[in-house]
Every structure is written in structure tokens, then in C-alpha cells.
Design an enzyme around this catalytic site. Sequence first.
Site, short mmCIF file in Angstrom:
data_model
loop_
_atom_site.label_atom_id
_atom_site.label_comp_id
_atom_site.label_asym_id
_atom_site.label_seq_id
_atom_site.Cartn_x
_atom_site.Cartn_y
_atom_site.Cartn_z
N HIS A 136 43.27 30.90 42.82
CA HIS A 136 42.99 32.32 43.09
C HIS A 136 41.77 32.77 42.29
O HIS A 136 40.87 33.44 42.83
CB HIS A 136 44.22 33.14 42.71
CG HIS A 136 44.04 34.62 42.80
ND1 HIS A 136 44.55 35.39 43.83
CD2 HIS A 136 43.42 35.51 41.96
CE1 HIS A 136 44.23 36.65 43.63
NE2 HIS A 136 43.56 36.75 42.50
N GLU A 137 41.72 32.42 41.01
CA GLU A 137 40.60 32.84 40.17
C GLU A 137 39.30 32.14 40.56
O GLU A 137 38.23 32.74 40.52
CB GLU A 137 40.92 32.59 38.70
CG GLU A 137 42.12 33.36 38.18
CD GLU A 137 42.02 34.87 38.44
OE1 GLU A 137 40.89 35.40 38.44
OE2 GLU A 137 43.06 35.50 38.66
N HIS A 193 37.61 33.96 43.30
CA HIS A 193 36.80 35.10 42.83
C HIS A 193 35.43 34.65 42.35
O HIS A 193 34.43 35.34 42.54
CB HIS A 193 37.54 35.82 41.70
CG HIS A 193 38.68 36.68 42.17
ND1 HIS A 193 38.58 37.55 43.23
CD2 HIS A 193 39.95 36.81 41.70
CE1 HIS A 193 39.73 38.18 43.39
NE2 HIS A 193 40.58 37.74 42.49
N GLU A 248 41.86 40.94 46.47
CA GLU A 248 43.01 40.17 45.98
C GLU A 248 43.72 39.47 47.13
O GLU A 248 44.16 38.33 46.99
CB GLU A 248 43.98 41.10 45.24
CG GLU A 248 43.43 41.67 43.94
CD GLU A 248 43.01 40.59 42.98
OE1 GLU A 248 43.78 39.63 42.78
OE2 GLU A 248 41.91 40.69 42.42
#
Length: 645
Positions: free
Chosen positions: A176-177, A180, A263
Site C-alpha cells: 500500500h505504501e 503511494h 487510499e
Amino acid sequence: MDFFTAQDNARRKTGRLVVLLVAAVIALIAMTTLAITIVVYFMSNHQGEVTADSLLAGLSPELVGAVAVGVVALVVTGGLYKRYQLRRGGGRVVAEALGGREIPPNTDNPSERRILNVVEEMAIASGMPVPPVYLLDETGINAFAAGFDTRDAVIGITQGAIDHLSRDELQGVVAHEFSHILHGDMRLNMRLISVLHGILLIGLLGYILLRSTAHRGRSVRSNNQNGKGAVVVLALGAALAVIGYSGTFFGNWIKAAVSRQREYLADASAVQYTRNPAGIGHALIKIGSHAQGARLEASQASEYSHLYFGQGMKLGFNRLLATHPPLNKRIRRVMPNWNGQFDAAFSAPAADDMASNAAPSAKGVAGPGVAQASAVMSGASAKAAIASMGQPGPRHLVEARSTLAKLPSRLRQAAQDPYAVRALMYGLLLSSDTHVRKRQLESLQQAALPDVYRAVMSLAGEVLMLKASLRLPLVELALPALKNLSTDQALHFRQCMKRLIEADGQVSLFEWTLYHWLVHHMGLASNDRGQGVRKLKDSQSECQVLLNVLASAGQDDLAEISAALNAAEQELPFALSAENSSSDIRALGQAVSRLRHLPPRQKPALLQAMARCIEHSGQIKPAEAELFRATADMLDCPVPPLLIE
């Protein structure tokens, strides 16, 4: 969403952010002007009823202009100062502000080793350098990515996440990070921090005025004239505080609105990377079942609330400022069959999960698409890797784990040691030619620290035997340790690398790539931010230099080089000169620096042209594949490992 579209969208969102900022500043100017007009009205000893007409009469172009200049100057100065502060230290500034400490790359703590292994695998699978990892002493389950680009990015993780999440769940959070980072959200988030800091200064100015008035309380009571002035200052301070914090409220609302949709996209990317919805889904469930949830207690936690994996601040009644969608909605998107229960049974990792904290084993990691020693890669491999930019899949993770398992344990340990890592990089620059290597070592002995030189001699034999396909992953693994060098140590390190490269009077493509890749990611390169955005059609000379070098990699036949350039120009809006095909390695640095400023949507054509250069013969050697990826990374285009198709 592909890598280049995501990058372009992030740039467009930055433009919209500027528009919203201008609107907020105009509103602040209007409110501040009104507040100051009221204060000036009363300070002028005006008698009689206060009306709208009388207040408007007190407005003057000079007053409005002075207030506008003052507000703009305060907001811009505050924003620029914060941006400078963040730019100077990158993601480390955020991690340290939250009380984080960097996990040493050579840590022997089992839980810390586990999270480092997960981050290393994801970085190598994504084609980007391994970022430093910071541990926050927080019981909440949370994580974040901070930085402006891959050069200064860091991953932050809480102790609560390490204690309560299994390896698969940590992998989902880390994926997930990384989404980003790769999709431009991280840079946008950093810019939001700067913008909101500038707006916040108005409220801080009001707070300062209120405090200064409180300290003069005795004067207020003893002197009417001073008392009246103090009351006016008190009123002005209160007005500015209300205005400033109102501006901050709307700024946070903008921040939350920008953050929430990203998100959802990052959650979807994590599932795509790992093909394991349960990993990130169960991590979110554990946040819901955990007493502390994702909340952080650090004093500056609210300033960085939009960076976190989960909602890091307690919202209370105000859901408008939620930087993250509700947990149940996020879980439903990745696990549609979830029963809606935050089951506390998911509160700790499985007992055998901690066995994964060791370095990955080669056993059982090979699978379809993983490059084997005897296999070769085709042009389809390069095209598939470019298509996978920003969205690596399970096969890339398998390849990353396999690559880490193939690295000799002694070299891997050296890559993670802040001291031995320099010797390892020097070893990679040693020539296979005995006479050249002797000159290199003589030059290095005069410049390097004695202990480092002895480490070079100890590691040299094993480094020289290292397969070409493992060199770039080893360098990616070494970057966190290299970034821990002091400024003087880093400059000395760069000077020693120069001596090794120049020992034989010529620069090979690998030497150039290793040197410039390290200088680029260690922040030692000259500042090229002022060059501005370029267009591909105006970059013919730079493309000619870059493609000449790539076409000449691993071959000397002029006909083959010309054929590679002819293949490459099919992807470009201009012709390449076969007559001007000499490889100018020394001009390559400036060419790459300029090509970095191409708009995101114009970079795919350049990458395809680069791929054509290395696969025109029908196959790509491992060394060519890694050199292609390293050069692409310096163009801010991290390409995942090339796989057998």
C-alpha cells in the site's frame, strides 16, 4: 491505472491544490482585512453607532493592499520555509518529527529483520532502491511513506504493526505504501504539508499576540491608554487566531478530500501487487479490533495525518476531516465476502510466522517467469516490465525473493553494514583485468581508509565472481547503509569511486551507471531542478547520446549498433543518426539529467526506444537488463525486474 497516468494525475492534482490554496488565501485576506478595519475603527476613537457603512468608510486601498501583501507574505514564507525544511531532509524529517528511529540495516532483532525483509523484497520487485525504514514507538497499528521521490523516500512503521501483523499482512501494508511512492501520492502529500503550514502561521501570529497581551496584564490595569491599546491588540490577536484556525480547518478539509480517494487506489494496488486480498484486508480488520486502532500519540501526528496507512487521529464528531475512508468500506472493497465483524482473534501473528524473519531461502521460491541462470530474456520481457511499472505483480515478488536468496550471505551482510558497504561498492568497480585492477588498488590504497581498504581486499574475490544480474539488486540493498554516511564520508566515498573509475583512463557503461546511480540516490548530484519541463520532440540530441550508449552495450559491431538505433527510432518522433552512433559515455550524465524533466506521458516512448536498443538481437542478457533498469531509474522510471516470458 498505469504508472505514467498516475504520475500525470498527481501533477494535475498539484495544480488543483494551488487553485484551492489561492482561494483560501483570498478568503483569509478578506477576513483579515475586515478584522483589522474593525480594530482601526475603534483605535481612531470613533464615537457613535457602529454600522456597515461606517466600517466600509474606514476601508482604503492602502489598507487592503497592505493586508493582502502581509497575508500573502506570511503564507508564502511559511510554506516555502516548510518546503525547504522537508526538501533538505526528505522523508527523514517526517519520520523523526513523529519520534521514529531508523532500523539499522544490519539489525539482528527478529521483528525488525522481518519488516526489513518485506520492504527489501517490495523495493526490488518494484525496481526502486530500498528505502530506509523507521520504527515508531507507538502501540497503534499504522505505517506511512514520506519523501518527494525515490531518492529521499522512507517507510515508517509502528511497533504496534510489527507486534500484531503477520508477514502477509505486513506485506499488504508495505505494498500500500509503495503504491503511494510509485504513483506520485507521496510527493503530493509532502506539498500539502508545506501549504497547510503557511496557512497555520496566521493563527500562530494571533496566538503570539494573545500571549504578549497576557504578559502585560499589569500595564492594562494601571494605565488607561496602554490598557486600551492592549485591549485592541488582544482583540486583533483573537481575531487572527480565529481566522488562522478557520483557515487551517478548511485547509485540513482540502487535505482530507485529496487523501481519501487515493487510499482506495493504494488498497487496490496492494492487492494487485501481492494477489492476496487477505493480507491488507486482515491488517485493516486488526486495526478495527485493536484497542488503540491506528491512532498515533506523537505531538506532531496531526500535521502528517494524511500520510498514514490508517486514520491516525481521533475524529470525534467531525467526519469532514477524515483523511481515510471508513475501515468497513476499505475492507469491503478488498474482501467483498467479509462478515462485517472486527474479530479480535486476528490480534497476533501466527506462531510460525516469525520464522520468516530470516533472510529468504532459495528453496521453493522459483516459479514461472523467474529468470534462471541458463535462460535468456526476449524483447517481450522488456515490454512486459515497462507495462508493469508502478504495479509489480506476484511474479516480481517471487523474483525479488529469489534474487535476495541468491546473493552470497557475506556480501549481503556487507551491504547492510554502514562500514563494510563502502568496501563492497569499491569491489564492484574493480576490473576483471589483472593489470587494471592492480592500478585501481594502488590508487585506492592511497585514498581509502586503511580498514576499508582491508575490507575491499577481503571481499574482492567474491565480488568479482558475482553474476551480472545480481549487481544492481546488491546495490539497491546497500543504499540505506550508504545514506547513513556523514556528508564528509559521502564526499570521500564519491572521490574514491572516481579514482577507481579513472585508473585505466576510460569509463565503462557499468562504471558510469554505478557511479551516477549512487550519486543520484545519495543526494550528491548537482541540483537540476531549475531546468524546467522539456518535451520529447525537443530532446533529440539527448536521446541520441543515451541510445548510442545503450546500443553499444555489449557489442562492437557497427552494423549491429546501427540496426539497434534504427529499431529505437521507430518509437520516437524524430530520426536517429546512424552516422553519429559513437558512444559518448561522458556526455551521458547531462543527457539523462535533462531527460528526467520530460512530462510523464512522454517517457513511455523513450523507455520503449531504450528497450529496442537492448533487445534488437532477439534476446537480452542479464547485464544489459540491469543496466537498462538502472538508467531508467535515473530517469525517475523504476522498471521492475525483467522476467522470462
